[in-house]
Design a protein around this motif. Structure first.
Motif, PDB file in Angstrom:
ATOM      1  N   VAL A 104       0.852  -1.077   0.024  1.00 53.95           N
ATOM      2  CA  VAL A 104      -0.069   0.066  -0.156  1.00 53.95           C
ATOM      3  C   VAL A 104       0.899   1.206   0.065  1.00 53.95           C
ATOM      4  O   VAL A 104       2.065   1.338   0.576  1.00 53.95           O
ATOM      5  CB  VAL A 104      -1.076   0.051   1.179  1.00 53.95           C
ATOM      6  N   SER A 105       0.252   2.338  -0.620  1.00 57.00           N
ATOM      7  CA  SER A 105       0.980   3.602  -0.378  1.00 57.00           C
ATOM      8  C   SER A 105       0.839   4.316   0.888  1.00 57.00           C
ATOM      9  O   SER A 105      -0.087   3.999   1.477  1.00 57.00           O
ATOM     10  CB  SER A 105       0.573   4.519  -1.603  1.00 57.00           C
ATOM     11  N   ALA A 106       1.634   5.411   0.872  1.00 58.52           N
ATOM     12  CA  ALA A 106       1.446   6.159   2.104  1.00 58.52           C
ATOM     13  C   ALA A 106       0.069   6.823   2.338  1.00 58.52           C
ATOM     14  O   ALA A 106      -0.702   6.969   3.120  1.00 58.52           O
ATOM     15  CB  ALA A 106       2.687   7.339   2.052  1.00 58.52           C
ATOM     16  N   LEU A 107      -0.480   7.253   1.001  1.00 58.19           N
ATOM     17  CA  LEU A 107      -1.911   7.920   0.966  1.00 58.19           C
ATOM     18  C   LEU A 107      -2.768   6.874   1.174  1.00 58.19           C
ATOM     19  O   LEU A 107      -3.771   7.248   1.977  1.00 58.19           O
ATOM     20  CB  LEU A 107      -2.141   8.361  -0.460  1.00 58.19           C
ATOM     21  N   ASP A 108      -2.772   5.377   0.836  1.00 55.35           N
ATOM     22  CA  ASP A 108      -3.472   4.383   1.059  1.00 55.35           C
ATOM     23  C   ASP A 108      -3.653   4.123   2.693  1.00 55.35           C
ATOM     24  O   ASP A 108      -4.810   4.120   3.212  1.00 55.35           O
ATOM     25  CB  ASP A 108      -3.301   3.266   0.397  1.00 55.35           C
ATOM     26  N   VAL A 109      -2.588   4.256   3.452  1.00 63.25           N
ATOM     27  CA  VAL A 109      -2.652   4.204   4.751  1.00 63.25           C
ATOM     28  C   VAL A 109      -3.266   5.123   5.711  1.00 63.25           C
ATOM     29  O   VAL A 109      -4.077   4.973   6.565  1.00 63.25           O
ATOM     30  CB  VAL A 109      -1.140   4.138   5.300  1.00 63.25           C
ATOM     31  N   VAL A 110      -3.018   6.348   5.115  1.00 66.11           N
ATOM     32  CA  VAL A 110      -3.773   7.595   5.639  1.00 66.11           C
ATOM     33  C   VAL A 110      -5.321   7.371   5.498  1.00 66.11           C
ATOM     34  O   VAL A 110      -6.087   7.812   6.580  1.00 66.11           O
ATOM     35  CB  VAL A 110      -3.118   8.925   5.385  1.00 66.11           C
ATOM     36  N   GLY A 155      11.196   6.619  10.540  1.00 69.54           N
ATOM     37  CA  GLY A 155      10.766   7.921  10.889  1.00 69.54           C
ATOM     38  C   GLY A 155       9.622   8.392   9.972  1.00 69.54           C
ATOM     39  O   GLY A 155       8.463   8.802  10.325  1.00 69.54           O
ATOM     40  N   GLN A 156       9.719   7.947   8.685  1.00 71.77           N
ATOM     41  CA  GLN A 156       8.964   8.669   7.774  1.00 71.77           C
ATOM     42  C   GLN A 156       7.340   7.589   7.819  1.00 71.77           C
ATOM     43  O   GLN A 156       6.439   8.164   7.829  1.00 71.77           O
ATOM     44  CB  GLN A 156       9.260   8.247   6.334  1.00 71.77           C
ATOM     45  N   GLN A 157       7.405   6.439   8.050  1.00 72.93           N
ATOM     46  CA  GLN A 157       6.672   5.208   8.560  1.00 72.93           C
ATOM     47  C   GLN A 157       5.708   5.839   9.683  1.00 72.93           C
ATOM     48  O   GLN A 157       4.539   6.000   9.612  1.00 72.93           O
ATOM     49  CB  GLN A 157       7.097   3.923   8.700  1.00 72.93           C
ATOM     50  N   GLN A 158       6.473   6.389  10.748  1.00 72.13           N
ATOM     51  CA  GLN A 158       5.708   7.010  11.949  1.00 72.13           C
ATOM     52  C   GLN A 158       5.055   8.090  11.457  1.00 72.13           C
ATOM     53  O   GLN A 158       4.017   8.081  12.200  1.00 72.13           O
ATOM     54  CB  GLN A 158       6.869   7.134  13.117  1.00 72.13           C
ATOM     55  N   ARG A 159       5.455   9.006  10.709  1.00 72.44           N
ATOM     56  CA  ARG A 159       4.806  10.223  10.431  1.00 72.44           C
ATOM     57  C   ARG A 159       3.449   9.833   9.618  1.00 72.44           C
ATOM     58  O   ARG A 159       2.509  10.452   9.847  1.00 72.44           O
ATOM     59  CB  ARG A 159       5.523  11.083   9.642  1.00 72.44           C
ATOM     60  N   VAL A 160       3.635   8.521   8.705  1.00 66.92           N
ATOM     61  CA  VAL A 160       2.105   8.564   8.049  1.00 66.92           C
ATOM     62  C   VAL A 160       1.158   7.872   8.957  1.00 66.92           C
ATOM     63  O   VAL A 160       0.125   8.005   8.789  1.00 66.92           O
ATOM     64  CB  VAL A 160       2.724   7.208   6.814  1.00 66.92           C
ATOM     65  N   PHE A 161       1.700   6.960   9.906  1.00 69.01           N
ATOM     66  CA  PHE A 161       0.682   6.429  10.679  1.00 69.01           C
ATOM     67  C   PHE A 161       0.092   7.669  11.759  1.00 69.01           C
ATOM     68  O   PHE A 161      -1.017   7.427  11.931  1.00 69.01           O
ATOM     69  CB  PHE A 161       1.352   5.170  11.703  1.00 69.01           C
TER      70      PHE A 161
END
Length: 269
Positions: A104-110, A155-161
Motif C-alpha cells: 500500500v502507498s502512504a496515501l492508502d494508509v492515511v 521515521g517516515q513510516q511513523q509520520r504516516v501512521f
C-alpha cells in the motif's frame, strides 16, 4: 438490616473523562501482566505512560482497545463502551507490530483512517483523498503520498501512521511509543502535532520511554510497573520518589534523570 452500598463505576469515573479504567487486570497464560488499574484521563491534556520494560505499558493500551482480553475490570471512553465511540478514538501502534511489506502507498494508509466515514469496500473519492493529502502535509510527508510504505524510513513510516490518526479527527489519541527509533526532526514534528491537538481540546495518552523529556513534553504522567504507581500532573507526580518506586534498582538511570530535574534554569557557568 443496614447494608452499605459499594460505589459504582459512575460514582468514581465521570463520563466527561475521555478514558476511564476501573479495576482492570490483564493476564497472559494466567500470569498477571497488569492488575487493579484504576484511572481517569484528564480531558485536553498530554499524558505520558512511563515504566520499565515489561511494565505493561503497551498491554494497557491494547487492553482498553479490546485488542487483548481483560480478566477483570471496566473501560469506558467518554462514558461509553469502545464499540460505541470507536470513531472518537485514534490509535498509533508500535512500528514493530505493523506488516510493512503489505503493498500500500502512504496515501492508502492515511485513507484507512477515514473508513468510518467512507465505509468499507467503497472507493476513496476525491474529497477524502484531499483530506488524506492534507494530513500528510501536516506531518511533512506530502511528497511521499505515492511511495510504497515499505520504501519509507522508520521515521517516515511513523509520520504516516500519525497522519492516519490525524485524518480521523478523533477526540482521544492513544499512541504506543511514537518516538521510538525516529530522528530528532521527526520527534520534534510529533511533539508539535501533539501540542496542536491539545490546543484544539484533544486528549493524548502516549507510551513514552525517554524519562528526560517527560517534563518538557507532557502535562500529566502515569507511572506504571504492572500496577499503577502514581498518576497526575507531571510537576507533582514525576519525582524521584515515584520514579524509584516505578523502576526499582535502576539507580544509575534515575540518578541521571533526577540530576537533570534538579538543575537550575539558565546557562551553565
Amino acid at each position: 438490616m443496614f447494608t452499605q452500598s459499594l460505589p459504582n463505576f459512575e460514582d468514581e469515573h465521570p463520563s466527561s473523562s475521555p478514558l476511564s479504567i476501573h479495576d482492570m487486570t490483564v493476564a497472559y497464560h494466567r500470569k498477571p501482566v497488569i492488575w487493579d488499574i484504576d484511572f481517569n484521563a484528564e480531558p485536553g491534556e498530554l499524558t505520558a505512560i512511563v515504566g520499565p520494560n515489561g511494565a505493561g505499558k503497551s498491554t494497557l493500551i491494547a487492553a482498553v482497545l479490546d485488542l487483548v482480553p481483560r480478566v477483570a475490570g471496566t473501560v469506558r471512553f467518554f462514558g461509553q463502551p469502545y464499540s460505541e465511540v470507536r470513531q472518537r478514538v485514534g490509535y498509533v501502534p508500535q512500528r514493530e507490530s505493523v506488516d510493512w511489506e503489505f503493498p500500500v502507498s502512504a496515501l492508502d494508509v492515511v485513507a484507512m483512517g477515514l473508513y468510518h466515514k467512507i465505509g468499507w469496500f467503497r472507493p476513496v473519492t476525491r474529497k477524502y483523498k484531499e483530506l488524506a493529502h492534507e494530513a500528510l502535509r501536516q506531518v511533512g510527508m506530502q511528497d511521499y503520498a505515492r511511495r510504497q510504505i515499505n520504501q519509507l524510513s522508520g521515521g517516515q513510516q511513523q509520520r504516516v501512521f500519525l497522519a492516519r490518526a490525524l485524518v480521523q479527527d478523533a477526540d482521544l489519541y492513544l499512541m504506543d511509543e511514537p518516538f521510538a527509533g525516529v530522528d530528532a526532526a521527526t520527534e520534534r514534528a510529533i511533539v508539535d502535532i501533539l501540542r496542536e491537538l491539545r490546543s484544539r481540546g484533544k486528549t493524548s495518552l502516549v507510551v513514552h520511554h525517554d524519562l528526560q523529556t517527560v517534563p518538557e513534553y507532557f502535562d500529566h504522567v502515569i507511572l506504571l510497573n504492572m500496577r499503577l504507581i502514581a498518576a497526575g500532573p507531571t510537576d507533582q507526580v514525576f519525582n524521584d520518589d515515584n520514579l524509584r518506586k516505578t523502576y526499582g534498582g535502576r539507580l544509575a538511570l534515575l540518578d541521571k534523570v533526577g540530576h537533570r530535574m534538579t538543575l537550575p534554569e539558565g546557562p551553565s557557568p
